[in-house]
Design a protein around this motif. Sequence first.
Motif, PDB file in Angstrom:
ATOM      1  N   ASP A  93       1.063  -1.199  -0.055  1.00  0.00           N
ATOM      2  CA  ASP A  93       0.111  -0.127  -0.044  1.00  0.00           C
ATOM      3  C   ASP A  93       1.094   1.270   0.049  1.00  0.00           C
ATOM      4  O   ASP A  93       0.263   2.442   0.243  1.00  0.00           O
ATOM      5  CB  ASP A  93      -0.898   0.017   1.009  1.00  0.00           C
ATOM      6  CG  ASP A  93      -1.942  -0.988   0.982  1.00  0.00           C
ATOM      7  OD1 ASP A  93      -2.548  -1.266  -0.122  1.00  0.00           O
ATOM      8  OD2 ASP A  93      -2.354  -1.796   2.185  1.00  0.00           O
ATOM      9  N   LEU A  94       2.049   1.278  -0.479  1.00  0.00           N
ATOM     10  CA  LEU A  94       3.034   2.504  -0.307  1.00  0.00           C
ATOM     11  C   LEU A  94       2.452   3.402  -1.522  1.00  0.00           C
ATOM     12  O   LEU A  94       2.069   2.869  -2.324  1.00  0.00           O
ATOM     13  CB  LEU A  94       4.674   2.027  -0.997  1.00  0.00           C
ATOM     14  CG  LEU A  94       5.371   1.160   0.249  1.00  0.00           C
ATOM     15  CD1 LEU A  94       6.600   0.365  -0.468  1.00  0.00           C
ATOM     16  CD2 LEU A  94       5.499   2.221   1.314  1.00  0.00           C
ATOM     17  N   GLY A  95       2.630   4.512  -1.343  1.00  0.00           N
ATOM     18  CA  GLY A  95       2.236   5.522  -2.108  1.00  0.00           C
ATOM     19  C   GLY A  95       3.151   5.501  -3.464  1.00  0.00           C
ATOM     20  O   GLY A  95       4.459   5.039  -3.488  1.00  0.00           O
ATOM     21  N   ILE A  96       2.805   6.054  -4.299  1.00  0.00           N
ATOM     22  CA  ILE A  96       3.475   5.786  -5.701  1.00  0.00           C
ATOM     23  C   ILE A  96       4.721   6.623  -5.499  1.00  0.00           C
ATOM     24  O   ILE A  96       5.898   6.234  -5.954  1.00  0.00           O
ATOM     25  CB  ILE A  96       2.712   6.218  -7.137  1.00  0.00           C
ATOM     26  CG1 ILE A  96       1.434   5.426  -7.210  1.00  0.00           C
ATOM     27  CG2 ILE A  96       3.359   6.703  -7.914  1.00  0.00           C
ATOM     28  CD1 ILE A  96       0.374   5.967  -8.166  1.00  0.00           C
ATOM     29  N   SER A 107      13.194  11.389  -9.563  1.00  0.00           N
ATOM     30  CA  SER A 107      12.096  12.166  -9.775  1.00  0.00           C
ATOM     31  C   SER A 107      10.731  11.484 -10.141  1.00  0.00           C
ATOM     32  O   SER A 107      10.766  10.542 -10.773  1.00  0.00           O
ATOM     33  CB  SER A 107      12.163  12.866 -11.047  1.00  0.00           C
ATOM     34  OG  SER A 107      11.471  13.673 -11.611  1.00  0.00           O
ATOM     35  N   LEU A 108       9.719  11.890  -9.502  1.00  0.00           N
ATOM     36  CA  LEU A 108       8.623  11.382  -9.494  1.00  0.00           C
ATOM     37  C   LEU A 108       7.901  11.460 -11.093  1.00  0.00           C
ATOM     38  O   LEU A 108       7.449  10.527 -11.639  1.00  0.00           O
ATOM     39  CB  LEU A 108       7.591  11.803  -8.706  1.00  0.00           C
ATOM     40  CG  LEU A 108       5.915  11.310  -8.648  1.00  0.00           C
ATOM     41  CD1 LEU A 108       6.101   9.823  -8.356  1.00  0.00           C
ATOM     42  CD2 LEU A 108       5.033  11.947  -7.629  1.00  0.00           C
ATOM     43  N   GLY A 109       8.185  12.726 -11.707  1.00  0.00           N
ATOM     44  CA  GLY A 109       7.888  13.094 -12.967  1.00  0.00           C
ATOM     45  C   GLY A 109       8.367  11.705 -13.930  1.00  0.00           C
ATOM     46  O   GLY A 109       7.680  11.481 -15.090  1.00  0.00           O
ATOM     47  N   GLY A 112       6.919   8.344 -13.721  1.00  0.00           N
ATOM     48  CA  GLY A 112       5.889   8.211 -14.228  1.00  0.00           C
ATOM     49  C   GLY A 112       5.773   8.108 -15.686  1.00  0.00           C
ATOM     50  O   GLY A 112       5.071   7.429 -16.276  1.00  0.00           O
ATOM     51  N   ARG A 113       6.564   8.990 -16.071  1.00  0.00           N
ATOM     52  CA  ARG A 113       6.697   9.132 -17.962  1.00  0.00           C
ATOM     53  C   ARG A 113       7.307   7.789 -18.130  1.00  0.00           C
ATOM     54  O   ARG A 113       6.978   7.063 -19.279  1.00  0.00           O
ATOM     55  CB  ARG A 113       7.595  10.368 -18.106  1.00  0.00           C
ATOM     56  CG  ARG A 113       7.613  10.516 -19.651  1.00  0.00           C
ATOM     57  CD  ARG A 113       8.514  11.631 -20.082  1.00  0.00           C
ATOM     58  NE  ARG A 113       9.926  11.092 -20.141  1.00  0.00           N
ATOM     59  CZ  ARG A 113      10.920  11.624 -19.352  1.00  0.00           C
ATOM     60  NH1 ARG A 113      10.616  12.660 -18.576  1.00  0.00           N
ATOM     61  NH2 ARG A 113      11.981  11.154 -19.111  1.00  0.00           N
TER      62      ARG A 113
END
Length: 177
Positions: A93-96, A107-109, A112-113
């Motif tokens: 259930d960890l956050g993204i 980097s989260l961006g 995601g990309r």
Amino acid sequence: MPRSHDSDIPPLPISRNADALEDPALLRRLLRAKDRMDAASHEAWPVRRLAEVSGVSEAHFARSFKRAFGLPPHRYLLTRRIEQAVTLLRDTDLGITDIAFATGWESLGTFGRIFRDITGMSPSEMRVQARANQAELDRVPACVLKAAQRPDLTIAVLEKRRRGASDTVEPSTREES
């Protein structure tokens, strides 16, 4: 057989005719680097560091790794990171954001990309789909499941994105001055 430390390994003599698949000593060294990436895929693994682990030059390592495993070292590392992220999305259930940083992305961006480019869906979409299919997948051995879900990175991520865009112009093959 006890494992030796990297400092105990003398560098391999470089032979231009040696093929990674035919040289058992080189293949063992490449496997050592691959094992290190597998064990710590969240860490930065520039070619220089991998070459040091293998005891060969950077250029020789990069060529030999691709010849032996079918992917350049960076793409192999991306594959491992995406596999680990999919597992964490499915099983925790960890956050993204936490998953992105836990799997080595800075980097989260970017996470995601690249995740979308490789898997075709966002991390949150992957989580929903993976959990919806969990009941059927519980009967499949983990090793088979992992192999079936391995991302295909035989072409560069940016090339996949370029090919997937319908409104892009094909790159010119002629040189202009």
